[in-house]
Design a protein around this motif. Structure first.
Motif, short mmCIF file in Angstrom:
data_model
loop_
_atom_site.label_atom_id
_atom_site.label_comp_id
_atom_site.label_asym_id
_atom_site.label_seq_id
_atom_site.Cartn_x
_atom_site.Cartn_y
_atom_site.Cartn_z
N THR A 6 -43.34 -66.91 -30.49
CA THR A 6 -43.99 -65.63 -30.54
C THR A 6 -42.86 -64.48 -31.13
O THR A 6 -42.21 -63.73 -30.85
CB THR A 6 -43.84 -65.12 -28.84
N TYR A 36 -43.25 -62.34 -33.35
CA TYR A 36 -43.26 -60.83 -33.62
C TYR A 36 -42.69 -60.23 -32.18
O TYR A 36 -41.91 -59.31 -32.43
CB TYR A 36 -44.84 -60.38 -33.60
N GLY A 37 -43.04 -60.89 -31.23
CA GLY A 37 -42.56 -60.33 -29.84
C GLY A 37 -40.98 -60.48 -29.85
O GLY A 37 -40.30 -59.33 -29.55
N PHE A 38 -40.35 -61.50 -30.03
CA PHE A 38 -39.05 -61.57 -29.79
C PHE A 38 -38.09 -60.97 -31.02
O PHE A 38 -36.92 -60.75 -30.95
CB PHE A 38 -38.55 -62.95 -29.68
N GLY A 93 -39.00 -58.18 -32.07
CA GLY A 93 -38.95 -56.85 -31.45
C GLY A 93 -38.15 -56.59 -30.25
O GLY A 93 -37.33 -55.76 -30.12
N HIS A 119 -41.04 -55.73 -37.68
CA HIS A 119 -40.04 -55.28 -36.77
C HIS A 119 -38.60 -55.37 -37.74
O HIS A 119 -37.77 -54.46 -37.60
CB HIS A 119 -39.73 -56.18 -35.54
#
Lengths: 358, 461
Positions: free
Chosen positions: B193, B195-197, B199, B227
């Motif tokens: 993930t 993009y999420g991590f 960020g 990010h």
């Protein structure tokens, strides 16, 4: 083959281990007792804070109209109860807040000086970001306010990182991460939900559902329009809150923050609210009727609602008027400050690109 | 006090507009939120909303008027206790007055200060290795891990997160052993993930930690590039120096072997184009370790580009307690006088091979390893050019808008007088990397091409 690590235990219990998980537990608690019992002092504080945001934003709109504020300017008018209700429940100096580009209200609700916010809007050196950030990019690490982010949804995963830092440092703090109904359709929001639940992070996700993602109504953009349900897939409990009632928002904050502080993991709170103005200053808002806006203003306005409640409970109309007068003065002073101070020096162009010298 | 209502700017670019329609008449009571008029901009018809309360005293600009300049007084509002009919209308004119507190546009004088760009710190050199220091042959993979582990021992705030970094011991085994030593709090396996991590890592840096975010390869970091650039690189500037973001994004970059186009790309030029980022791309083990430690310590966000094909190569690393190298300084890998070959990452190996071959033909090549791509060490490149007067860039990556392009621009701008031949670049072919072994070989930079280019600038072909 690598040798087996000593510890195979993950730091937090997996959410799926919790068979008693109840998505509705927090909502049930709110339903039982919807409104926060505020002292007179607290009521007055809420009123002042909301009014300050309203008057500040009206003035920002004016200054935009006069060409003193440039670019994009997203006003918070109509949504005041959300930031004020939630932020009044935070522990100052401990908890962190992060939001998107509609950020003026959250900063004011934090007690940040309206002068340095307005001066940032007008792009002056006295602005909180030295005039280099503008309306969408403001920060106050002193207040643990981490922005002010211009990319829709980015603040949600950044907020996950702030929550990770709270847990890593074991400081007992939580992160309050605001985003809109538009951002709620960004993929990284769900990536963050997943990790926040998996790692049991101390974070309250707040969807400020103001009904329109720029010009697109919620029902035209969202298959599930009940945003508080969207944590279900990650076993994050949801709450649906009337974001036009500061006392209900505050009550919801009490319940959600307690849950998070007890180490029970993230909460997803949807605050139903309404933005009176266009998405940004240059939005003609043709996607809704004037009557719709007028109806909300007349019947659901958060400031009028609180004013009515306060008068019913013994406040004097004149006293409230005097508050309004004081706030107009504060805002006028902020506007004068922001109009009269110089723009940043040309020598500032290349400063702050990097922290260190190489 | 009477309030002047002025023609508003309703978009970032509006300078004038049409006052299409008055929705209120003179003498009407106005409350905040009332729509007073409709104004046509170049884009749309907008509603002009009252902010103040009062009575509409005098309309100064009739409806239907076109070309009304922003800031023109269009009406006068009488405040509480004033008689609207008493209001003295100011003479209508196209000129826009500055009124104190209502848009007096001051403070916009030209600044007399000069725009000064930061200058590189003078005389920053690699730390001296004391005489008698022993060296240990170490793989680049281990050197990177040692650098991280030393910094994790030194600073509690440093942690590693990424896919398979903990229990699996690293997809490419760069984080091997870290979970054992530091435990799951500081060595965190993430879901797939990016993009999420990315960020979460960036947010953790904003919150005061020192994250090392591993991307299994930089190809996957494209999902997270928002990010890296919008959140990490720009924050310090946008906050006027208030909010820092000391995060390291690291992982293998560039072509590996037979993994096809989507897994084979050099992102050096992408990140090196972004102000606010530090971009490091080391070649050998000592640099990998020394620069990793520097990357973790700096207050600025760093993109640390490794190379899968180099992970397994071993080089000597000095046995020193705290071997930290300066960021932004190139290293002369081999001194020479006839031609300069500038390279970074895996291409440094090719450049050194080429230099050996050229020596056999009587050409004395100097090889420079840039090590840091941003900020780029212009001084070392230009000093070498002044000595050799000929320069070739070897880069494992596409030629267009490359680090090579940037070096050529620097040589043209600041080294033109020293040039005895056109600066030449040797890069990969300008195609997505093919899978077929023969085509892949054709597409990638190799030593013979570097040799050929060097001979050409020496007019020896």
């Amino acid at each position: 083959m690598a040798k087996a690590p000593k510890s195979r235990k993950s730091p937090a219990k997996s959410p799926s281990d919790d068979t008693d998980f109840a998505l509705h537990s927090l909502q049930d608690a709110l339903e039982k007792n919807k409104r926060f019992k505020a002292s007179d002092e607290q009521l007055q504080h809420f009123y002042e804070q909301m009014l300050l945001i309203r008057r500040f934003e009206e003035r920002a709109g004016q200054l935009y109209g006069l060409g003193l504020i440039g670019g994009f300017c997203h006003l918070y008018i109509g949504q005041e109860a959300v930031a004020v209700g939630l932020q009044s429940a935070l522990t100052e100096g401990l908890d962190s807040v992060i939001t998107g580009y509609r950020d003026h209200g959250h900063m004011l609700a934090y007690g940040i000086d309206p002068k340095v916010i307005m001066a940032e809007l007008t792009g002056r050196e006295a602005g909180i970001s030295k005039g280099k950030g503008g309306s969408m990019h403001m920060f106050s690490t002193e207040h643990k306010f981490y922005g002010g982010h211009g990319i829709v949804g980015a603040q949600v995963s950044l907020g996950g990182g702030l929550a990770l830092a709270h847990r890593y440092n074991d400081d007992g703090g939580l992160c309050l991460a605001y985003f809109g109904d538009g951002a709620a359709n960004q993929g990284q929001v769900y990536e963050t939900f997943n990790m926040a639940a998996l790692w049991n992070l101390p974070i309250v996700f707040v969807v400020e559902n103001n009904q329109y993602a720029m010009g697109t109504a919620v029902k035209r953009s969202s298959a599930e329009t009940e945003f508080y349900r969207r944590g279900t897939a990650f076993r994050i409990p949801g709450m649906k809150v009337n974001g036009m009632d500061v006392l209900e928002v505050r009550q919801a904050a009490e319940i959600a923050f307690k849950h998070v502080r007890e180490g029970k993991g993230p909460v997803l709170m949807e605050c139903e609210t309404y933005r009176y103005r266009g998405h940004s200053m240059s939005d003609p808002a043709k996607y809704r009727t004037r009557e719709e806006v007028q109806d909300i203003r007349e019947h659901k306005d958060p400031i009028e609602g609180l004013k009515k409640f306060m008068i019913e409970n013994g406040s004097k109309e004149d006293d409230l008027k005097a508050i309004d007068k004081d706030i107009r003065k504060v805002v006028s002073e902020a506007a004068d400050f922001a109009e009269n101070l110089p723009e940043p020096d040309a020598s500032e162009l290349y400063t702050d690109v990097l922290v260190e010298e190489y | 006090m009477a309030i002047e209502l002025k023609m508003p700017a309703l978009s970032p670019t509006m300078e004038e507009g049409t006052l299409a329609k008055w929705l209120k008449s003179e003498g009407d009571e106005i409350v905040a939120g009332d729509i007073i008029a409709e104004i046509e901009t170049d884009k749309a018809t907008m509603e002009f909303e009252a902010v103040d309360e009062g009575t509409l005293g005098k309309i100064m600009v009739e409806e239907g008027t076109e070309g009304v300049k922003v800031g023109t007084v269009i009406a006068i509002l009488a405040g509480e206790g004033e008689d609207a009919s008493d209001i003295e209308a100011p003479a209508a004119s196209g000129e826009v007055d500055d009124v104190q507190g209502e848009g007096k546009d001051v403070g916009r004088e030209e600044s007399e200060a000069e725009i000064t760009k930061p200058k590189p710190k003078a005389e920053v050199r690699d730390p001296d290795v004391p005489e008698g220091t022993s060296y240990t042959s170490t793989s680049v993979r281990e050197a990177l891990r040692d650098g991280m582990a030393e910094e994790m021992r030194r600073d509690e705030r440093v942690f590693v997160m990424g896919e398979e970094v903990a229990e699996y011991q690293g997809a490419y085994k760069v984080t091997q052993g870290l979970l054992d030593e530091f435990g799951p709090k500081r060595v965190i396996d993430t879901p797939i993930t990016e993009y999420g991590f990315a960020g979460i890592g960036t947010g953790a840096a904003m919150g005061g930690l020192r994250p090392i975010v591993e991307f299994m390869t930089f190809n996957f970091a494209m999902q997270a590039i928002d990010h890296i650039i919008n959140s990490a690189a720009k924050t310090n500037y946008m906050s006027g120096g208030q909010m820092r973001c000391p995060v390291v994004f690291r992982g293998p970059n560039g072509a590996a072997s037979r993994v096809g186009a989507q897994h084979s790309q050099n992102y050096g030029p992408w990140y090196a184009s972004v102000p606010g980022l530090i971009v490091i791309a080391p070649y050998d083990s000592a640099d990998a370790k020394g620069l990793m430690k520097a990357a973790i310590r700096t207050e600025d966000p760093v993109v640390f580009l490794e190379n899968e094909l180099v992970y397994g190569r071993s080089f000597d690393v000095p046995d020193m307690d705290d071997y930290v190298l300066p960021i932004g300084k190139a290293r002369i890998m081999r001194e020479g006088s006839d031609v300069t070959i500038v390279a970074y990452s895996i291409a440094v190996g090719l450049a050194l091979e080429a230099a050996e071959e050229l020596a056999g033909e009587g050409i004395d090549a100097e090889v420079i390893d840039l090590r840091t791509l941003r900020p780029l060490d212009r001084e070392t490149v230009l000093a070498s050019l002044a000595k050799t007067n000929r320069l070739v860039i070897a880069e494992e990556g596409w030629p267009t808008c490359s680090i090579a392009s940037e070096i050529i621009a620097i040589c043209m701008e600041d080294g033109f007088d020293h040039l005895d031949a056109p600066v030449t670049r040797v890069c990969d072919e300008d195609v997505p990397l093919p899978y077929a072994a023969n085509l892949e070989k054709l597409a990638l930079i190799d030593t013979p091409r570097v040799v050929k280019a060097a001979k050409k600038v020496c007019y020896r072909d």
